[in-house]
Design an enzyme around this catalytic site. Structure first.
Site, PDB file in Angstrom:
ATOM      1  N   GLY A   1       0.707  -1.227   0.030  1.00  0.00           N
ATOM      2  CA  GLY A   1      -0.022   0.022   0.108  1.00  0.00           C
ATOM      3  C   GLY A   1       0.945   1.434   0.065  1.00  0.00           C
ATOM      4  O   GLY A   1       0.502   2.196  -0.675  1.00  0.00           O
ATOM      5  N   CYS A   2       1.813   1.323   0.770  1.00  0.00           N
ATOM      6  CA  CYS A   2       2.842   2.518   0.990  1.00  0.00           C
ATOM      7  C   CYS A   2       3.600   2.627  -0.360  1.00  0.00           C
ATOM      8  O   CYS A   2       3.777   3.833  -0.825  1.00  0.00           O
ATOM      9  CB  CYS A   2       3.582   2.172   2.082  1.00  0.00           C
TER      10      CYS A   2
END
Length: 157
Positions: free
Chosen positions: A48-49
């Protein structure tokens, strides 16, 4: 869940000096006169990051043309941030807040729900800071995917 700091439009953005991915120090007040997008993310090199960082990277020209400087902040060590920057070709500063003091001051660290459980951690958040160092926009619990596009719409870009 306990109540924690939440910044709002017009609040002074907490100043900080933190180490960056390139071994330098970044001081928020040194960016006065420029608009800053400070985004908090839990951990470098996670799916996600990475998606969120790459979305900022891919939107950097449009954001810079509108006068915005992007800065990412996480509790990761500068060496991990450097690997993240290099691996994904990130072209904006990443700052390290291992003690989570700055993240806490922004309300981006604290209790959050993770898979239905209450845990302590980084709350994925984005702060738009104006040229005078005031919060123009504070968004908490943002999604990694699609957030940058939504932010650009919110900013009229």
């Amino acid at each position: 869940m306990t109540e924690q700091v939440r910044l709002a439009q017009g609040d002074a953005a907490p100043d900080f000096t933190l180490p960056t991915d390139d071994g330098e120090q970044l001081t928020l007040s040194a960016l006065r006169g420029r608009k800053v997008i400070l985004y908090a993310y839990p951990a470098a090199m996670t799916p996600g990051c990475t998606k969120q960082a790459c979305d900022f990277r891919d939107s950097l020209d449009a954001l810079a043309a509108a006068g915005y400087q992007v800065v990412g902040i996480s509790p990761d060590a500068p060496t991990k941030l450097a690997k993240f920057r290099e691996r994904d070709g990130l072209t904006f500063p990443l700052v390290s807040d291992p003690e989570k003091k700055v993240l806490s001051a922004y309300g981006a660290f604290g209790e959050k729900k993770n898979y239905g459980r209450v845990v302590q951690g980084v709350i994925r958040s984005t702060f738009v800071i104006d040229e005078q160092g005031r919060i123009e926009l504070a968004q908490y619990n943002v999604r990694a995917t699609g957030h940058v596009a939504k932010l650009r719409r919110d900013l009229g870009l």
